[in-house]
Design a protein around this motif. Structure first.
Motif, PDB file in Angstrom:
ATOM      1  N   ALA A   1      14.219 -26.721   6.814  1.00 39.78           N
ATOM      2  CA  ALA A   1      13.749 -25.410   5.926  1.00 39.78           C
ATOM      3  C   ALA A   1      12.231 -25.977   5.374  1.00 39.78           C
ATOM      4  O   ALA A   1      11.453 -24.985   5.244  1.00 39.78           O
ATOM      5  CB  ALA A   1      14.396 -25.260   4.766  1.00 39.78           C
TER       6      ALA A   1
ATOM      7  N   LYS B   1       7.169 -22.016  12.464  1.00 42.87           N
ATOM      8  CA  LYS B   1       7.457 -21.086  11.629  1.00 42.87           C
ATOM      9  C   LYS B   1       6.174 -20.480  11.044  1.00 42.87           C
ATOM     10  O   LYS B   1       5.408 -21.035  10.612  1.00 42.87           O
ATOM     11  CB  LYS B   1       8.585 -21.404  10.336  1.00 42.87           C
ATOM     12  CG  LYS B   1       9.931 -21.454  11.110  1.00 42.87           C
ATOM     13  CD  LYS B   1      10.819 -21.354   9.933  1.00 42.87           C
ATOM     14  CE  LYS B   1      10.662 -22.040   8.742  1.00 42.87           C
ATOM     15  NZ  LYS B   1      11.988 -22.257   7.815  1.00 42.87           N
TER      16      LYS B   1
ATOM     17  N   GLN C   1       9.509 -18.915   4.173  1.00 42.97           N
ATOM     18  CA  GLN C   1      10.615 -17.969   3.998  1.00 42.97           C
ATOM     19  C   GLN C   1      10.992 -17.299   5.289  1.00 42.97           C
ATOM     20  O   GLN C   1      12.292 -16.852   5.469  1.00 42.97           O
ATOM     21  CB  GLN C   1      10.209 -16.682   3.180  1.00 42.97           C
ATOM     22  CG  GLN C   1       9.807 -16.839   1.599  1.00 42.97           C
ATOM     23  CD  GLN C   1       8.286 -17.652   1.571  1.00 42.97           C
ATOM     24  OE1 GLN C   1       7.628 -17.507   2.639  1.00 42.97           O
ATOM     25  NE2 GLN C   1       7.876 -17.514   0.383  1.00 42.97           N
TER      26      GLN C   1
ATOM     27  N   GLU D   1      12.928 -16.931   8.604  1.00 45.22           N
ATOM     28  CA  GLU D   1      14.226 -17.263   9.231  1.00 45.22           C
ATOM     29  C   GLU D   1      14.088 -18.102  10.605  1.00 45.22           C
ATOM     30  O   GLU D   1      15.013 -19.229  10.602  1.00 45.22           O
ATOM     31  CB  GLU D   1      15.371 -16.159   9.301  1.00 45.22           C
ATOM     32  CG  GLU D   1      15.667 -15.334   7.869  1.00 45.22           C
ATOM     33  CD  GLU D   1      16.336 -16.365   7.109  1.00 45.22           C
ATOM     34  OE1 GLU D   1      17.037 -17.172   7.492  1.00 45.22           O
ATOM     35  OE2 GLU D   1      16.075 -16.076   5.849  1.00 45.22           O
ATOM     36  N   GLU D   2      13.359 -17.658  11.523  1.00 42.75           N
ATOM     37  CA  GLU D   2      13.574 -18.285  12.788  1.00 42.75           C
ATOM     38  C   GLU D   2      12.398 -19.079  13.357  1.00 42.75           C
ATOM     39  O   GLU D   2      11.305 -18.835  12.747  1.00 42.75           O
ATOM     40  CB  GLU D   2      13.781 -17.180  13.766  1.00 42.75           C
ATOM     41  CG  GLU D   2      15.088 -16.335  13.542  1.00 42.75           C
ATOM     42  CD  GLU D   2      16.393 -17.023  13.867  1.00 42.75           C
ATOM     43  OE1 GLU D   2      16.220 -18.055  14.584  1.00 42.75           O
ATOM     44  OE2 GLU D   2      17.427 -16.631  13.135  1.00 42.75           O
TER      45      GLU D   2
ATOM     46  N   LYS E   1      15.692 -24.274  16.603  1.00 44.03           N
ATOM     47  CA  LYS E   1      16.306 -24.701  15.272  1.00 44.03           C
ATOM     48  C   LYS E   1      16.710 -26.180  15.520  1.00 44.03           C
ATOM     49  O   LYS E   1      16.421 -26.784  14.482  1.00 44.03           O
ATOM     50  CB  LYS E   1      17.288 -23.735  14.653  1.00 44.03           C
ATOM     51  CG  LYS E   1      17.661 -24.147  13.240  1.00 44.03           C
ATOM     52  CD  LYS E   1      18.629 -22.864  12.702  1.00 44.03           C
ATOM     53  CE  LYS E   1      18.773 -23.249  11.367  1.00 44.03           C
ATOM     54  NZ  LYS E   1      19.615 -22.177  10.536  1.00 44.03           N
TER      55      LYS E   1
END
Length: 411
Positions: free
Chosen positions: A193, A212, A216, A218-219, A238
Motif C-alpha cells: 500500500a 498507482k 488511496q 486500489e489497483e 499487485k
C-alpha cells in the motif's frame, strides 16, 4: 478432666494441626527443580555465549560476542533469529524428566538418541558453553511426540552426551537441524500500500513500469500499454508490488562471492509515496536466485495531495440555494494522506543499507518469478468492439505521466 490435662491436650492437638499443614504445603517448586534435566542451568543462561548444534551431516555454531548479537559462524557470522535462540535456551533449561529409559547402546536408535557419528543417525547433539569454553550443558536430542498431559508440550527422548542413560522428558524444545534455518530470515518489509511505482529493467534492456495514481488507489496500472491491448491479469501487478512485503531469505552469502552482470541481472526499483527507494537486483546462477539490495531517499518522489480547484464567482451563483441539496451533492472528504517525515525515511535508509551492504541473499523461486515477466506476459489484445482508453488519459498529460514513472537505468 482437670485444667492441666486440658492444656496438654490442646497443645497436642495444635501441634498435630500445624504438622499436617506443613506437610500438605505444595512442593511444586522443589519437586520441579529436582526433576529438571539440568537443575542449575536456568540461572546460568545469561553466561551462554556459544551454542553448537551437530548432526551427522552438518554443524551450526551460534556465537554471541560480548554484549553482541547472536550470529552463525558457518554463514559468515550472519545474524541469527533472537527468538529461536531464546526459545532454545529456555527450552533446554525447562526440560523435566518423566522416566528413565534404556541405557543399552544397542537400543538407542529406537529412541533416536544414538551418537551423531552412528550410521544413519538422525539425532542432534546440542552443546552450550560459556565465554571461557566451559560446557554448561550437552544433550543428544532424539525422537519426540505430543505430550499426553498437555498438547502444547512435547515428550522427548534425550540423553546427556556424557551419560549412557536415556530419558523421556517433557517440555518445549525446537532444535533446527539445517544451519540456514537459524538465520534471521527477514530481509525487508515494505507494505504494498506504500508503493507508488516499480520500474523493472530486464537483462535484454526491456523496461516495464507499474504504478498507482495515488495512495488511496486500489489497483496498480501498467504503463506504455499499446493500442488495442489491456492488462491480462491485474493481480500479477499487485503481486509484483508485494515483492518487498515481509521478504525473507532462504540462505545468504557474502557480497564479494557473487558478481552481478547487467546481461544476466534484472533490476527492480521500488519507490514509495513517501520517497523511500529500494533497488533490488536479482540473478539466476547455478539454479539459485541471488539478490542484492540498496536503499535511498528521493525527496522529489514524495507524493502530495492535489489541491482542490477554487470555486469561481459564477460557480458560486450556480450553487444550489437549498442547504440540504448542498449536503447531498457534497462528497465525503477523506483525511489527506501524509508522508512519513524525511528524517524518519533517512533513518530507515541508513538502517537498511547497513544491513544490506555486505550480503547477497538467496531467495525462493516464487519470490522473484513475477519480476521476470516481460511486457508480452502482462498484456493481451482487447476485443475489437471495445475502445482503448490511452494510459495518458488516466494519469494526466503524457509527458508528466512518463516523467513520473521513469527511473534512469543505473549501471
Amino acid at each position: 478432666m482437670n485444667i492441666k490435662n486440658l492444656i496438654i491436650l490442646t497443645m497436642i492437638t495444635l501441634a498435630v494441626i500445624i504438622t499436617a499443614a506443613v506437610l500438605n504445603q505444595p512442593q511444586t517448586t522443589t519437586i520441579s527443580e529436582s526433576k529438571k534435566l539440568f537443575p542449575h542451568l536456568l540461572k546460568a543462561l545469561d553466561r551462554v555465549s556459544e551454542i553448537t548444534v551437530s548432526t551427522k551431516n552438518e554443524v551450526a555454531t551460534l556465537t554471541r560476542p560480548v554484549e553482541g548479537q547472536w550470529q552463525l559462524k558457518e554463514k559468515h557470522n550472519y545474524p541469527v533469529s533472537p527468538d529461536k535462540i531464546h526459545k532454545l535456551l529456555i527450552g533446554v533449561a525447562d526440560l523435566v524428566t518423566l522416566e528413565a529409559k534404556t541405557n543399552n547402546p544397542k537400543l538407542y536408535s529406537k529412541l533416536g538418541v544414538e551418537d551423531i557419528t552412528a550410521e544413519a543417525s538422525q539425532s542432534k547433539l546440542l552443546t552450550l558453553k560459556n565465554a571461557e569454553g566451559k560446557t554448561l550443558a550437552s544433550l543428544i536430542v532424539g525422537n519426540d511426540k505430543v505430550a499426553k498431559t498437555d498438547p502444547t508440550l512435547q515428550e522427548i527422548y534425550v540423553r546427556r552426551a556424557e551419560d549412557k542413560q536415556a530419558w523421556l522428558v517433557i517440555g518445549q524444545l525446537t532444535v533446527e537441524k539445517a544451519a540456514a534455518n537459524w538465520l534471521n530470515a527477514k530481509i525487508v518489509d515494505v507494505d504494498s500500500a506504500r508503493v507508488s511505482k516499480i520500474n523493472i529493467t530486464h537483462p535484454d534492456g526491456e523496461e516495464i513500469a507499474i504504478f498507482k495514481t495515488a495512495p488511496q488507489a486500489e489497483e496498480f496500472q501498467l504503463a506504455y500499454i499499446p493500442e488495442k491491448a489491456k492488462v491480462k491479469m491485474p493481480h500479477v501487478l499487485k503481486n509484483i508490488a508485494t515483492t518487498l512485503s515481509n521478504l525473507e531469505l532462504d540462505d545468504v552469502t557474502t557480497a564479494n562471492e557473487i558478481t552481478f552482470t547487467d546481461d544476466a541481472s534484472t533490476r527492480a526499483v521500488f519507490t514509495t509515496f513517501d520517497g523511500l527507494e529500494i533497488t533490488m537486483v536479482t540473478m539466476n546462477k547455478d539454479n539459485k536466485h541471488y539478490a542484492k539490495f540498496s536503499a535511498a531517499f528521493t525527496p522529489k518522489a514524495v507524493w502530495t495531495e492535489p489541491q482542490e480547484p477554487t470555486q469561481s464567482a459564477t460557480e458560486k451563483e450556480q450553487s444550489p440555494a437549498n442547504p440540504t441539496e448542498k449536503v447531498a451533492n457534497k462528497t465525503e472528504k477523506k483525511t489527506p494522506w501524509q508522508p512519513k517525515p524525511a528524517d524518519e525515511i533517512n533513518k530507515q535508509v541508513e538502517t537498511l543499507n547497513a544491513q544490506f551492504k555486505d550480503w547477497v541473499y538467496i531467495l525462493s523461486d516464487y519470490k522473484v518469478d513475477d519480476l521476470a515477466k516481460k511486457q508480452k506476459d502482462l498484456i493481451e489484445e482487447e476485443s475489437s468492439t471495445k475502445a482503448e482508453k490511452p494510459v495518458a488519459d488516466e494519469v494526466g498529460e503524457p509527458a508528466t505521466a512518463i516523467e513520473e514513472i521513469t527511473v534512469p537505468v543505473e549501471n
